[in-house]
Design a protein around this motif. Sequence first.
Motif, PDB file in Angstrom:
ATOM      1  N   ARG A 148      -5.733   0.062  -5.122  1.00  0.00           N
ATOM      2  CA  ARG A 148      -4.533   0.279  -5.933  1.00  0.00           C
ATOM      3  C   ARG A 148      -3.607   1.296  -5.254  1.00  0.00           C
ATOM      4  N   TYR A 149      -3.635   1.297  -3.942  1.00  0.00           N
ATOM      5  CA  TYR A 149      -2.788   2.229  -3.176  1.00  0.00           C
ATOM      6  C   TYR A 149      -1.312   1.785  -3.283  1.00  0.00           C
ATOM      7  N   PRO A 150      -0.378   2.700  -3.031  1.00  0.00           N
ATOM      8  CA  PRO A 150       1.039   2.335  -3.136  1.00  0.00           C
ATOM      9  C   PRO A 150       1.376   1.204  -2.166  1.00  0.00           C
ATOM     10  N   GLY A 151       1.965   0.161  -2.690  1.00  0.00           N
ATOM     11  CA  GLY A 151       2.400  -0.956  -1.846  1.00  0.00           C
ATOM     12  C   GLY A 151       1.409  -2.104  -1.783  1.00  0.00           C
ATOM     13  N   ALA A 152       0.226  -1.959  -2.414  1.00  0.00           N
ATOM     14  CA  ALA A 152      -0.785  -3.027  -2.339  1.00  0.00           C
ATOM     15  C   ALA A 152      -0.273  -4.269  -3.058  1.00  0.00           C
ATOM     16  N   ARG A 153      -0.257  -5.353  -2.357  1.00  0.00           N
ATOM     17  CA  ARG A 153       0.160  -6.618  -2.976  1.00  0.00           C
ATOM     18  C   ARG A 153      -0.406  -7.785  -2.181  1.00  0.00           C
ATOM     19  N   PHE A 154      -0.323  -8.975  -2.779  1.00  0.00           N
ATOM     20  CA  PHE A 154      -0.735 -10.199  -2.095  1.00  0.00           C
ATOM     21  C   PHE A 154       0.087 -10.415  -0.841  1.00  0.00           C
ATOM     22  N   ASP A 155      -0.509 -11.052   0.167  1.00  0.00           N
ATOM     23  CA  ASP A 155       0.341 -11.677   1.177  1.00  0.00           C
ATOM     24  C   ASP A 155       0.080 -13.190   1.237  1.00  0.00           C
ATOM     25  N   SER A 156      -0.650 -13.690   0.250  1.00  0.00           N
ATOM     26  CA  SER A 156      -0.669 -15.126  -0.050  1.00  0.00           C
ATOM     27  C   SER A 156       0.214 -15.295  -1.287  1.00  0.00           C
ATOM     28  N   VAL A 200      -1.619   9.392  -7.763  1.00  0.00           N
ATOM     29  CA  VAL A 200      -1.641  10.400  -6.697  1.00  0.00           C
ATOM     30  C   VAL A 200      -0.199  10.876  -6.515  1.00  0.00           C
ATOM     31  N   GLU A 201      -0.022  12.171  -6.540  1.00  0.00           N
ATOM     32  CA  GLU A 201       1.325  12.755  -6.461  1.00  0.00           C
ATOM     33  C   GLU A 201       1.843  12.697  -5.017  1.00  0.00           C
ATOM     34  N   PHE A 202       2.949  11.996  -4.810  1.00  0.00           N
ATOM     35  CA  PHE A 202       3.541  11.917  -3.470  1.00  0.00           C
ATOM     36  C   PHE A 202       4.883  12.649  -3.380  1.00  0.00           C
ATOM     37  N   ALA A 203       5.559  12.817  -4.540  1.00  0.00           N
ATOM     38  CA  ALA A 203       6.925  13.338  -4.512  1.00  0.00           C
ATOM     39  C   ALA A 203       6.973  14.691  -3.791  1.00  0.00           C
ATOM     40  N   GLY A 204       7.819  14.764  -2.771  1.00  0.00           N
ATOM     41  CA  GLY A 204       8.022  16.020  -2.047  1.00  0.00           C
ATOM     42  C   GLY A 204       6.873  16.442  -1.147  1.00  0.00           C
ATOM     43  N   LYS A 205       5.859  15.590  -1.004  1.00  0.00           N
ATOM     44  CA  LYS A 205       4.682  15.978  -0.206  1.00  0.00           C
ATOM     45  C   LYS A 205       4.835  15.575   1.261  1.00  0.00           C
ATOM     46  N   ARG A 206       4.094  16.278   2.115  1.00  0.00           N
ATOM     47  CA  ARG A 206       3.990  15.897   3.528  1.00  0.00           C
ATOM     48  C   ARG A 206       2.736  15.030   3.652  1.00  0.00           C
ATOM     49  N   VAL A 207       2.947  13.803   4.137  1.00  0.00           N
ATOM     50  CA  VAL A 207       1.859  12.818   4.076  1.00  0.00           C
ATOM     51  C   VAL A 207       1.519  12.315   5.475  1.00  0.00           C
ATOM     52  N   SER A 213      -3.190  -2.617   5.426  1.00  0.00           N
ATOM     53  CA  SER A 213      -3.065  -1.642   4.333  1.00  0.00           C
ATOM     54  C   SER A 213      -2.048  -0.556   4.676  1.00  0.00           C
ATOM     55  N   GLY A 214      -2.195   0.083   5.836  1.00  0.00           N
ATOM     56  CA  GLY A 214      -1.317   1.198   6.207  1.00  0.00           C
ATOM     57  C   GLY A 214       0.151   0.804   6.219  1.00  0.00           C
ATOM     58  N   VAL A 215       0.455  -0.390   6.723  1.00  0.00           N
ATOM     59  CA  VAL A 215       1.858  -0.797   6.832  1.00  0.00           C
ATOM     60  C   VAL A 215       2.467  -1.124   5.466  1.00  0.00           C
ATOM     61  N   GLN A 216       1.604  -1.329   4.458  1.00  0.00           N
ATOM     62  CA  GLN A 216       2.145  -1.491   3.098  1.00  0.00           C
ATOM     63  C   GLN A 216       2.444  -0.126   2.478  1.00  0.00           C
ATOM     64  N   VAL A 217       1.631   0.871   2.812  1.00  0.00           N
ATOM     65  CA  VAL A 217       1.801   2.200   2.208  1.00  0.00           C
ATOM     66  C   VAL A 217       3.099   2.857   2.695  1.00  0.00           C
ATOM     67  N   VAL A 218       3.324   2.823   4.007  1.00  0.00           N
ATOM     68  CA  VAL A 218       4.385   3.647   4.615  1.00  0.00           C
ATOM     69  C   VAL A 218       5.757   3.432   3.964  1.00  0.00           C
ATOM     70  N   PRO A 219       6.310   2.209   3.933  1.00  0.00           N
ATOM     71  CA  PRO A 219       7.644   2.057   3.357  1.00  0.00           C
ATOM     72  C   PRO A 219       7.681   2.287   1.852  1.00  0.00           C
ATOM     73  N   THR A 220       6.533   2.128   1.186  1.00  0.00           N
ATOM     74  CA  THR A 220       6.513   2.276  -0.277  1.00  0.00           C
ATOM     75  C   THR A 220       6.674   3.739  -0.685  1.00  0.00           C
ATOM     76  N   ILE A 221       6.119   4.652   0.100  1.00  0.00           N
ATOM     77  CA  ILE A 221       6.189   6.072  -0.290  1.00  0.00           C
ATOM     78  C   ILE A 221       7.329   6.811   0.407  1.00  0.00           C
ATOM     79  N   ALA A 222       7.938   6.157   1.420  1.00  0.00           N
ATOM     80  CA  ALA A 222       8.892   6.877   2.282  1.00  0.00           C
ATOM     81  C   ALA A 222      10.023   7.542   1.507  1.00  0.00           C
TER      82      ALA A 222
END
Length: 530
Positions: free
Chosen positions: A48-56, A171-178, A186-195
């Motif tokens: 359930r990480y930020p950006g998790a979605r189907f690619d089918s 998970v609190e992301f606002a204003g954080k250094r990540v 997985s990683g490539v879904q997270v990056v643009p979602t939290i940017a």
Amino acid sequence: MPEPDVDVLIVGAGITGIYQLHRALEEGFTASLLEAGDGVGGTWFWNRYPGARFDSESYTYGYLFSEELFDEWVWQEHFAEQSEIERYLNHVVDRFDLRRHMRFGATVTAAVWDEGSGTWAVTTEDGTTVRARFLVTATGVLSVPYLPDVPGLADFGGVQHHTGQWPAEPVEFAGKRVAVVGTSSSGVQVVPTIADEVASVEVFQRSANWCTPLNNRPITPEEQAELRAGFEDLRQVLNTSVHGFHHPLNPRSAFEDSPEERQAFFEEMWASPGFRKFTSNYIDILDNPEANAEWCAFIADKIRSLVADPATAEALIPKDHRYGEKRPPYVTGYFEAFNRPNVSLVDLRETPIVRVTETGIETTDGVHEVDVIVWATGFDFGTGAMLRMGIVGRDGLALTDHWAEGPTTFLGIQTHGFPNLFFPGGPHAAAGNNPRYNGDQVDIVTDTLVHLRAEGGQVIEVTAEAEQRWSDMIDRAAAATPFGTIGQYVGGNIPGKPKRYLLNAGGRPKLFKEIARVKDTDWAAFTITP
Ligand code: NAP
């Protein structure tokens, strides 16, 4: 002689386990299900990480066994996000009254075959034991997260999570250094979602991947109506498709087209949804290295055009593998994210990770101070879950010993020496749109149980010969395919793991053929004991 508590005991409430529970009950077996998590969904519960979605496509991934279910669930997007998928699976469970057969928070620690009674004794972490005639582990291929053995992991004073074990509470992301470690699906879904909301994202990349756009969008009312009207056709296509996708195969080879036509076709592919770029690309895109190189050059140019900084663009272009040798990720705004001032790439080929410190990640060029670390570092693919369940078959044979050199199976559903144990959706499952061929496997498991009952049998076990034949086919097909020959599908991402192809490289056609043979020969591949 101990009597079984239940006919069929299923482990795992993911897509495969839910369907197996439904099929077993439908056929009149008593059945129950154990699930380690606190809820339904399996992969779609834990990831359930930020950006998790189907690619089918959503409607090709959901269940097809009930037209009413298909009609009443209105997917919002062509590629649904995790929360919608989790809602859908909960809906299915309640609609078919499956929840009362499920126990959550129940991690299996041992499963031991008892020859005398012909039952499996399955023990969970709390010490309770369920005895079942048949054990079906529907524990999936991507359910054991892999955290690299980086020194100092436990010293980190901030927040750190693996994408495959993401907590339910936000998970609190606002204003954080990540820091995001890992740049595959997985990683490539997270990056643009939290940017947008974070102070900074540093993307720790060891290997670049051949990412192409997902091209997601909402499903329009007209498309919803078409989907409903076309259900039977869609089901027919998906139930027979080689990959389990509805995208048609393209019979053309890359060099049948002129360079201009090829460029135009690649543009069409780039703009197409999800896996279409894989399944409907030129037929020789994987097998012909020159065709593959043309497609890679096209993607590389796209990356250069999307990423403003030339050095970052070059670093984001894979140099160590061809397209399809690793499972390609699909992205939404990933390359574009690197044009933001708060997103940067750390090239671990240049500056490897040394350790995790209390305040961040130290590479050979110093400490990158962060508040949150996202470990998108993958899974112990294929065998990870089954080998951690304490499975012991006939004559005390541990599955960990039986599969010490990698899995051998028949149809990816049974292995000799482990009577009445089935594992649809596990090692040697076909490659493509998972629920489709995992569903094929659940169907043949269920047909096998029904056949056994009709024969008056209690115990069924694949013969060593049938298993050898199927596993030899897998090895031969694996040697002939470039697909997934680097990384998780061959155990390449886990230090010390035996290197053996973990998918059914023969694909769905071989699965269909062998299932037909099982039925035509009246289950001759199995030994049945009264
Ligand atoms: P993965 O494909 O195994 O990728 C793991 C990433 O972590 C890679 O970039 C890897 O780098 C990196 N990594 C591993 N160990 C590292 C270390 N010690 N230091 C630095 N980097 C390290 O895992 P994943 O992205 O979670 O995807 C796994 C599978 O899940 C996918 O293939 C797909 O089947 C499924 N998935 C699907 C979706 C979807 O869209 N539906 C989304 C996410 C995942 P190297 O490449 O150099 O090893």
